[in-house]
Design an enzyme around this catalytic site. Structure first.
Site, PDB file in Angstrom:
ATOM      1  N   ASP A 117      97.657 -46.625  59.129  1.00 46.49           N
ATOM      2  CA  ASP A 117      98.666 -46.726  58.084  1.00 46.49           C
ATOM      3  C   ASP A 117      99.648 -45.592  58.293  1.00 46.49           C
ATOM      4  O   ASP A 117      99.374 -44.658  59.026  1.00 46.49           O
ATOM      5  CB  ASP A 117      98.121 -46.710  56.662  1.00 46.49           C
ATOM      6  CG  ASP A 117      96.671 -46.349  56.558  1.00 46.49           C
ATOM      7  OD1 ASP A 117      95.986 -46.891  55.706  1.00 46.49           O
ATOM      8  OD2 ASP A 117      96.224 -45.493  57.346  1.00 46.49           O
ATOM      9  N   LYS A 141     100.041 -49.769  53.167  1.00 44.76           N
ATOM     10  CA  LYS A 141      99.941 -50.569  51.949  1.00 44.76           C
ATOM     11  C   LYS A 141     100.872 -51.766  51.956  1.00 44.76           C
ATOM     12  O   LYS A 141     100.520 -52.836  51.497  1.00 44.76           O
ATOM     13  CB  LYS A 141     100.234 -49.685  50.744  1.00 44.76           C
ATOM     14  CG  LYS A 141      99.006 -48.898  50.369  1.00 44.76           C
ATOM     15  CD  LYS A 141      99.056 -48.470  48.936  1.00 44.76           C
ATOM     16  CE  LYS A 141      97.821 -47.697  48.588  1.00 44.76           C
ATOM     17  NZ  LYS A 141      98.106 -46.354  48.119  1.00 44.76           N
ATOM     18  N   MET A 181      97.332 -37.460  45.556  1.00 44.30           N
ATOM     19  CA  MET A 181      97.901 -38.649  44.889  1.00 44.30           C
ATOM     20  C   MET A 181      98.211 -38.369  43.426  1.00 44.30           C
ATOM     21  O   MET A 181      97.939 -39.187  42.550  1.00 44.30           O
ATOM     22  CB  MET A 181      96.922 -39.832  44.988  1.00 44.30           C
ATOM     23  CG  MET A 181      96.578 -40.190  46.403  1.00 44.30           C
ATOM     24  SD  MET A 181      95.304 -41.438  46.537  1.00 44.30           S
ATOM     25  CE  MET A 181      93.822 -40.463  46.275  1.00 44.30           C
TER      26      MET A 181
END
Ligand code: SAH
Length: 502
Positions: A36, A58, A174
């Site tokens: 990713d 994502k 996050m």
């Protein structure tokens, strides 16, 4: 025993120097790379030709790739090709630190696929270190927690805020979206509102940004500075140490955006040094070097080489190209045994030294003209100039005028690549957000102007950093804005000139 063929590899936080030796080895030999975007971009160019690449970020393409899809892809690829594929699952930071690496490993186990884990440098620790914040320090904290900020918004939050408030250093990953909630919850749970806090965005990367404040003030500060993911938050007294230990952002070219137009094969030292000084380097090769393959010209020079008493090399490419061809034809450096060898600059002389020849003469000023005085008072000489196909004729013409016999042997040619400028780079240029475009030869200037043609970029908006007077003259021809020039006409001179500007 069956050898594992799936590897969950930590790529580190973004600075490509922070992957492990084992991790890089695997990336380079992967048959299949599943990645990713976060933290791995710098490695995508390092895979071997033919490696199958899967971006499962994502929103790869337009659809969301689910964890389930990723698990299944790994199993499918591991089984394909009679289980001989080397499958690398590359993840930002460490695969087991909020990376869902554990889930992927479990799925492999359930499906009877053997795997190995290659840990990585997690952003939780390294982004802090690059901001000058040691996440533990004697006398400041005895404990560390790494927490997901993603959970902070849930009604029945998995986070035990009361216990957390007793921890010395708390790092949130996050956590940008839920920043206010995080600060609120910690204060509610008893952590002092004055506890120092830092946010580090794009940690370890050239565009790293750090802001500091307290639990009480951070939400507003983050908003004001428009802090965006990826970012970590660090809560605790250790944040105070940043004032003394800040280092990454202190480097002389930190925050500067510099375009390198040199050919890819030549650019590495310039790119590396500018990056090490802190610059964000945008590689945009506008020319490529094409070595001639055993040309007639070369072969005839080799057959009559004894005739020449002097050899002039004008560039590193001339040296490497010449010796590659000579080796192929069964010759080595002994063909220069009884000749005087002259180089225009120190990099060329260094390239020669690497193959065991010490240049007899390197002029003080590194332009072709400065070789001429060396021959002014010498007897009629036979001189071979080993150089690019197209080059300025001043040197051979002047030497001929002095009565010497001059042979030009073209070793390579430069070709304009005409790449499309990325949208990003065009915008940065138009908005004056590029600090320098480096030009190391006239051909890079020609290549660059071909590239920006038709992209609505005004020439006087091109902030040129030039290696020497000839390159500068070519920049002037296009009306570029000469921002700085090397005092010594070398790559080092160019870097010094850029650094001096700040
Ligand atoms: N496995 C990763 C974390 C993945 S979760 C690791 O060990 O680092 C994604 C979060 O990691 C981001 O939201 C951000 O909080 C953090 N992160 C990853 N790279 C980062 C970087 N270069 N700078 C700051 N935070 C980063």
């Amino acid at each position: 025993m069956h050898k594992p063929n799936v590897f969950l590899v930590g790529a580190g936080p973004g600075d490509t120097g922070l992957i492990t030796v084992r991790g890089l080895e695997l990336v380079k030999s992967a048959d299949v790379l599943v990645y990713d975007q976060l933290g791995v971009k710098g490695f995508l160019g390092q895979v071997k030709p033919g490696c199958e690449m899967y971006d499962v970020g994502k929103f790869a393409g337009n659809h969301k790739v689910t964890q389930d899809d990723i698990n299944k892809l790994l199993v499918t690829k591991a089984c394909e090709n009679e289980g001989k594929n080397l499958v690398v699952r590359l993840k930002g930071g460490d695969p087991f630190v909020f990376g869902r690496g554990g889930e992927e490993a479990l799925f492999m186990r359930e499906n009877g696929i053997d795997f190995e884990i290659v840990p990585g440098v997690t952003s939780a620790i390294s982004a802090a270190a690059y901001a000058g914040i040691p996440i533990t320090q004697r006398g400041y904290t005895a404990s560390l927690a790494i927490v997901t900020g993603h959970e902070a918004a849930k009604d029945s939050s998995d986070i035990d805020w009361a216990s957390l408030s007793g921890i010395g250093t708390i790092v949130f990953l996050m956590g940008v979206k839920n920043l206010s909630l995080i600060c609120e919850n910690l204060i509610k749970a008893g952590k002092s509102a004055d506890t120092p806090m830092a946010l580090v965005q794009s940690g370890t990367m050239p565009n790293q940004r750090t802001v500091t404040g307290t639990l009480a003030t951070m939400p507003e500060i983050a908003l004001k500075h428009d802090i965006q993911p990826p970012a970590i938050s660090i809560v605790g007294d250790v944040v105070r140490l940043r004032d003394k230990l800040k280092w990454f952002e202190n480097r002389p070219l930190f925050g500067k955006k510099i375009v390198v137009t040199r050919s890819r094969t030549q650019a590495s030292s310039l790119v590396k040094e500018l990056s090490e000084l802190g610059a964000e380097v945008i590689e945009c090769p506008t020319i490529s070097i094409v070595q001639h393959e055993d040309s007639q010209e070369f072969l005839s020079f080799i057959s009559e080489h004894k005739k020449y008493g002097y050899i002039i090399f004008t560039s590193v490419n001339g040296v490497t190209g010449f010796f590659e061809q000579a080796t192929r034809c069964g010759f080595d450096s002994r063909i220069f045994a009884d000749k005087k060898v002259i180089c225009i600059g120190p990099a060329t002389a260094e390239a020669l030294r690497n193959i065991g020849i010490i240049a007899d003469f390197v002029p003080e000023s590194y332009v072709a003209e400065s070789i001429i005085p060396y021959f002014e008072n010498s007897l009629k000489a036979d001189i071979a100039i080993l150089r690019a196909e197209k080059a300025r004729e001043i040197l051979p013409e002047s030497l001929r005028k002095l009565g010497h016999n001059v042979k030009i042997v073209s070793i390579y040619r430069t070709e304009l690549i005409r790449p499309e400028p990325t949208e990003d780079m065009s915008d940065l240029l138009r908005n004056g957000q590029i600090d320098f475009v480096t030009f190391t030869s006239s051909s890079t200037v020609e290549g660059f102007s071909e590239m920006i043609k038709g992209h609505n970029i005004e020439n006087d908006k091109v902030p040129a950093a030039v290696i020497g007077p000839i390159t500068e003259a070519t920049c002037n021809k296009y009306g570029y804005n000469i921002k700085c020039r090397a005092a010594e006409y070398t790559i080092k001179g160019l870097i010094d000139a850029i650094t001096k500007e700040f």
